[in-house]
Design a protein around this motif. Structure first.
Motif, short mmCIF file in Angstrom:
data_model
loop_
_atom_site.label_atom_id
_atom_site.label_comp_id
_atom_site.label_asym_id
_atom_site.label_seq_id
_atom_site.Cartn_x
_atom_site.Cartn_y
_atom_site.Cartn_z
N LYS A 1 10.36 44.30 5.68
CA LYS A 1 10.38 44.33 4.21
C LYS A 1 10.35 42.93 3.62
N SER A 2 11.06 41.99 4.24
CA SER A 2 11.15 40.65 3.66
C SER A 2 9.95 39.77 4.00
N THR A 3 9.25 40.06 5.11
CA THR A 3 8.14 39.20 5.52
C THR A 3 6.77 39.84 5.28
N GLY A 4 6.69 41.16 5.33
CA GLY A 4 5.40 41.83 5.23
C GLY A 4 4.56 41.69 6.48
N LEU A 5 5.15 41.25 7.59
CA LEU A 5 4.41 41.03 8.84
C LEU A 5 4.53 42.23 9.77
N PRO A 6 3.54 42.41 10.68
CA PRO A 6 3.57 43.53 11.64
C PRO A 6 4.52 43.19 12.80
N LEU A 7 5.77 43.51 12.66
CA LEU A 7 6.79 43.14 13.63
C LEU A 7 7.13 44.29 14.56
N THR A 8 7.50 43.95 15.77
CA THR A 8 7.88 44.94 16.78
C THR A 8 8.74 44.25 17.83
N PHE A 9 9.64 44.98 18.44
CA PHE A 9 10.49 44.38 19.46
C PHE A 9 9.80 44.28 20.82
N GLU A 10 8.63 44.90 20.95
CA GLU A 10 7.93 44.84 22.23
C GLU A 10 6.43 44.96 21.99
N THR A 11 5.67 44.01 22.50
CA THR A 11 4.21 44.03 22.35
C THR A 11 3.58 43.44 23.60
N GLN B 1 6.14 44.92 -2.15
CA GLN B 1 6.53 43.83 -1.27
C GLN B 1 5.33 42.97 -0.90
N LYS B 2 5.43 41.67 -1.16
CA LYS B 2 4.38 40.75 -0.79
C LYS B 2 4.76 40.04 0.51
N GLN B 3 3.76 39.59 1.21
CA GLN B 3 3.99 38.86 2.46
C GLN B 3 4.65 37.53 2.14
N LYS B 4 5.84 37.34 2.69
CA LYS B 4 6.61 36.14 2.40
C LYS B 4 6.12 34.96 3.20
N TYR B 5 5.71 35.21 4.44
CA TYR B 5 5.28 34.14 5.32
C TYR B 5 3.76 34.16 5.46
N ALA B 6 3.12 33.13 4.93
CA ALA B 6 1.68 32.98 5.12
C ALA B 6 1.45 32.46 6.54
N ALA C 1 3.04 33.56 21.90
CA ALA C 1 3.40 34.75 21.13
C ALA C 1 4.34 34.32 20.00
N PRO C 2 3.96 34.53 18.74
CA PRO C 2 4.85 34.17 17.63
C PRO C 2 5.91 35.25 17.40
N ALA C 3 6.99 34.86 16.77
CA ALA C 3 8.07 35.81 16.51
C ALA C 3 8.85 35.38 15.27
N ILE C 4 9.61 36.32 14.74
CA ILE C 4 10.50 36.07 13.61
C ILE C 4 11.94 36.09 14.11
N HIS C 5 12.70 35.10 13.68
CA HIS C 5 14.13 35.06 14.02
C HIS C 5 14.91 35.57 12.82
#
Length: 273
Positions: A181-191, A35-40, A217-221
């Motif tokens: 899996k689709s973005t390759g980013l370090p995502l979490t529901f709470e930080t 899996q490659k990072q989809k969002y640069a 704070a950036p986020a993915i929708h």
């Protein structure tokens, strides 16, 4: 004899030319499944893992391996089963077969479960939530003034589902796994970003100007649908299989922040904002 010798020499020559080509076919190709990072990340988004004064704990997303029984059961279902909590339940179950099971029949109701999540759209919002403002009033100055980011107060950023659903925790796990899996980013529901967190990036405030440095704070929708169904374990003789009933889909969305990342925006003005 000379005729056969010439034929043999020709065959050896052909094989010598074919050898490199055949060898090339044996070379391993890059694994397309990686899996490659989809969002640069844009230049305005920076990693603050080292600078963050609050030690965030990464979202625990263990890769749960189904047991042989669980794999056979999930493969028997007409609806895809990806829910890690349901897979864990099946892993902890055991059903013993017996040669004298002829005519034996049983139905075990396992409850209503979110079975899988199917993503329809994944999009970033680099300015999901404003968490800090640093500013300097240089209207009375005659030289450039340099400011940099300093987090003034500890800030907790929470994501979540956009609608109420049954077994929300299981749904969040499936959506989070899909988004990572689709973005390759370090995502979490709470930080959390701790007070006193700093970044050395310099921003210049011109003379006779006010400078504002905003931190977001950036986020993915994530947007898609979750499929629910009643799950039954069927035992019929020596056969064991899963049956799903009353299957229905529900549209769902989620906001998932990036862990230890901040998006910066700098602006200057003649008047206070």
């Amino acid at each position: 004899m000379k005729k056969y010798t010439m034929v043999l020499i020709c065959l050896i020559s052909i094989l010598s030319f074919m050898a490199p080509a055949l060898a090339g076919k044996d070379e391993k190709k890059p694994d397309s499944s990686v899996q490659k990072q989809k969002y640069a990340l844009p230049d305005s988004v920076m990693n603050i893992t080292k600078e963050n004064t609050y030690p965030n704990r990464s979202e625990d997303l263990p890769q749960l391996h189904p047991s042989e029984l669980t794999k056979n059961l999930t493969d028997s279902s007409r609806v895809k089963i990806e829910n890690p909590d349901l897979i864990r339940l099946l892993n902890e179950s055991s059903v013993n077969s017996t040669p004298f099971a002829l005519g034996y029949r049983a139905i075990v109701y396992l409850g209503e479960w979110p079975l899988n999540y199917e993503s329809a759209e994944t999009s970033p919002n680099w300015q999901f939530q404003k968490i800090n403002t640093n500013y300097f009033d240089n209207r009375g100055g005659d030289q450039l003034y340099q400011i940099h980011y300093v987090q003034e107060q500890q800030k907790e950023i929470k994501g979540g589902l956009t609608a109420k659903v049954n077994k929300a925790e299981s749904v969040q796990k499936m959506i989070l796994r899909s988004a990572v899996k689709s973005t390759g980013l370090p995502l979490t529901f709470e930080t959390t970003v701790g007070a006193g967190t700093k970044k050395d990036q310099i921003y210049n405030v011109q003379p006779s100007k006010l400078g504002y440095l905003y931190a977001y704070a950036p986020a993915i929708h994530e947007k898609g649908k979750v499929t629910y169904g009643e799950v039954y374990l069927m035992l019929k003789g020596n056969k064991k299989f899963i049956v799903t009933k009353n299957v229905a889909s529900q549209e769902i969305g989620a906001w998932i922040p990036l862990e230890n990342h901040i998006s910066f925006g700098f602006t200057s003005s003649n008047q206070p904002r």
